[in-house]
Design an enzyme around this catalytic site. Sequence first.
Site, mmCIF file in Angstrom:
data_model
loop_
_atom_site.group_PDB
_atom_site.id
_atom_site.type_symbol
_atom_site.label_atom_id
_atom_site.label_comp_id
_atom_site.label_asym_id
_atom_site.label_seq_id
_atom_site.Cartn_x
_atom_site.Cartn_y
_atom_site.Cartn_z
ATOM 1 N N THR A 94 0.833 -1.209 0.000
ATOM 2 C CA THR A 94 0.000 0.000 0.000
ATOM 3 C C THR A 94 0.867 1.259 0.000
ATOM 4 O O THR A 94 0.561 2.212 -0.707
ATOM 5 C CB THR A 94 -0.941 0.035 1.221
ATOM 6 O OG1 THR A 94 -0.190 -0.177 2.397
ATOM 7 C CG2 THR A 94 -1.979 -1.041 1.128
ATOM 8 N N ASP B 269 -0.900 -8.766 6.314
ATOM 9 C CA ASP B 269 -0.083 -8.600 5.106
ATOM 10 C C ASP B 269 0.588 -9.921 4.746
ATOM 11 O O ASP B 269 0.636 -10.315 3.584
ATOM 12 C CB ASP B 269 1.012 -7.532 5.327
ATOM 13 C CG ASP B 269 0.440 -6.121 5.291
ATOM 14 O OD1 ASP B 269 -0.792 -5.990 5.394
ATOM 15 O OD2 ASP B 269 1.213 -5.155 5.166
HETATM 16 N N1 LIG Z 1 15.450 -6.571 3.780
HETATM 17 C C1 LIG Z 1 15.085 -5.736 2.821
HETATM 18 N N2 LIG Z 1 15.989 -5.049 2.123
HETATM 19 C C2 LIG Z 1 15.635 -4.169 1.175
HETATM 20 N N3 LIG Z 1 14.354 -3.922 0.843
HETATM 21 C C3 LIG Z 1 13.402 -4.584 1.472
HETATM 22 C C4 LIG Z 1 13.700 -5.527 2.503
HETATM 23 N N4 LIG Z 1 12.552 -6.032 2.972
HETATM 24 C C5 LIG Z 1 11.562 -5.433 2.264
HETATM 25 N N5 LIG Z 1 12.052 -4.567 1.372
HETATM 26 C C6 LIG Z 1 11.306 -3.724 0.427
HETATM 27 O O1 LIG Z 1 10.488 -2.806 1.133
HETATM 28 C C7 LIG Z 1 9.335 -2.502 0.367
HETATM 29 C C8 LIG Z 1 8.082 -2.698 1.177
HETATM 30 O O2 LIG Z 1 8.069 -1.836 2.262
HETATM 31 P P1 LIG Z 1 6.773 -1.668 3.193
HETATM 32 O O3 LIG Z 1 6.287 -2.996 3.602
HETATM 33 O O4 LIG Z 1 7.127 -0.676 4.242
HETATM 34 O O5 LIG Z 1 5.742 -0.982 2.246
HETATM 35 P P2 LIG Z 1 4.565 -1.597 1.391
HETATM 36 O O6 LIG Z 1 4.641 -3.060 1.340
HETATM 37 O O7 LIG Z 1 4.582 -0.866 0.102
HETATM 38 O O8 LIG Z 1 3.296 -1.087 2.170
HETATM 39 P P3 LIG Z 1 2.515 -1.769 3.406
HETATM 40 O O9 LIG Z 1 3.344 -2.906 3.896
HETATM 41 O O10 LIG Z 1 2.416 -0.660 4.379
HETATM 42 O O11 LIG Z 1 1.215 -2.183 2.845
HETATM 43 C C9 LIG Z 1 9.345 -3.458 -0.821
HETATM 44 O O12 LIG Z 1 9.789 -2.770 -1.972
HETATM 45 C C10 LIG Z 1 10.327 -4.520 -0.389
HETATM 46 O O13 LIG Z 1 10.955 -5.152 -1.472
HETATM 47 MG MG LIG Z 2 4.700 -4.300 3.071
#
Ligand SMILES: Nc1ncnc2c1ncn2[C@@H]1O[C@H](COP(=O)(O)OP(=O)(O)OP(=O)(O)O)[C@@H](O)[C@H]1O
Ligand SMILES: [Mg+2]
Length: 550
Positions: free
Chosen positions: A96, A392
Amino acid sequence: MSAQGMRVMILKEGSERTTGKDAQRNNILAAKVITETIKTTLGPQGMDKMLVSGMGDVVITNDGATIMKELDIQHPAGKMLVEVAKSQDNEVGDGTTTAVVLTGELLTKAEKLLDQDVHPTVIVEGYKKAAEKALKILQSLAIDIQPDDEKVLKQIAITSMRTKATAGTSDHLANLATDAVRQIIEERDGKITADIDRIKVLKKKGEGMDQSELVKGIVVDKEISHPQMPKQVRNAKIALVNAKLEIEKTEFDAKININSPDQMKLFLDEEESMLREMTESVVKSGANVVFCEKSIDDLALHFLAKKNIMAIKNASSGDMEKLAKATGGTIQASTKEINAQALGEAKLVEEVKIGDDKLVYVRECKDPHAVTVVIRGGSDHVVDEAERSFHDAICVVRNAIEDHKIVAGGGAPEAETAKQLRDYALQVGGREQLAIEAYAEALEAIPLTIAENSGLDPIDILVDLRSKHASPENKWFGVQIKTGKIADMLADNIIEPLRVKLQVIKSATEAANMLLRIDDVVASKGGGPPGGMPPGGGMPGGMPGGMPDM
Ligand SMILES: Nc1ncnc2c1ncn2[C@@H]1O[C@H](COP(=O)(O)OP(=O)(O)OP(=O)(O)O)[C@@H](O)[C@H]1O
Ligand SMILES: [Mg+2]
């Protein structure tokens, strides 16, 4: 409006109108402010937000959908971003924040093109083409997985959970999420589906998050209604009743004159025999457990306890439905209808004490697809956020199982798509080429924001990212947090379902294009402020350290 000195009223008096570029810029500004606010939560090092409602309720979260919902945004364009987050959450459950950030970036880049006098329809067309191409690129990049590959599924859950405050114990919850979804998988017409509504999530404050457990069956947050009832029933035959086990009170005021003790006794005896009759039908059906959606009279409870029947009163309608599905029983609207065929089955029903509370566990139900996850945590805030990140996690596992396609994370797919979009832009040419290039730049905001939130220099990262992605074998290179370098995300096991990334492209492009098409904002009197920011609309200003100008 006046023509030849004549005044014609078209809109209600007091209505306000913003047109042309002003309307566009107002909308873009609102979207930018919201994006800046939410941007800092993206990625594994993203910060959390503390949101305080008008009633003083506090929510601490990193979840994009929750933040957008709780912000109580007034601006009409801002509300569209809330919709983006909502639709992303409903469709795929994760991504999101990414979707909102991409929408904001698409609008920011569009603003620059508008400054260069590129017409909004050209931008909209260019963005549409870019999105179609991006979907194809992502699909071609995706890797096939086996839907029963437990290791991969768990890794997907971990990637999704590590970006939340639950990171410390994410492995345990990720295991639970994977196991829970695997338990509810069904195969229909050769297609694997996982209906996550079958997973009941129960929050219980106390202990640590690592004490959270997966129960094969249904856990009901109620206690057994009478102390003399059995605390454990094996090979349970369960009656599900949606009727009061009480003497109905009349709807109108009635008066009974009792003149002698005999009459009084007769009256009480009659009441008792009515209650006895009600419980008798339960006993006759062969049930040894009763879940009742309504209340049960103390005397009726006493009769049931004497027959060694366990009863739970005032169960929620949601629980009753889940119990019916899980145990194979049917909910009865009257005690008279209870019969052996209507009973549900489970291997064991028992009362379990958790902290100060008692819960009823219905274990190993007739339908093995029913599962409950009990989420524990030190405080209400922790349990709430754990539940959100657990949601999630089960969504991403479901996505991966149903589509069996994944991509790496850490901004790698966005960087690779941006690179390939630039090549495509050259083929398209014309002014649309500018819009497609702008789309590519907007996509790069995802790895850059992840980097920025980890304290890395966005310019260095951008240069490195582009140079790495110049070679096709580096397609999974993204931001490696622990080293602060650009590295192979697939090798690091940072993986996500393809469905999340596709949905991000779809929802962000739709919202950005819709806002770009607006050249007229008419707000009638009494509505929200037209085009402009809401008065003290509770939106904080831009966060420090915005995107570098590209
Ligand atoms: N260990 C990691 N190193 C680098 N990037 C990562 C790592 N873990 C997750 N990510 C990246 O972080 C991003 C997701 O971040 P986040 O979960 O905060 O936001 P979202 O999934 O867009 O929104 P939400 O989870 O709030 O619905 C993705 O692009 C994912 O690939
Ligand atoms: Mg996320």
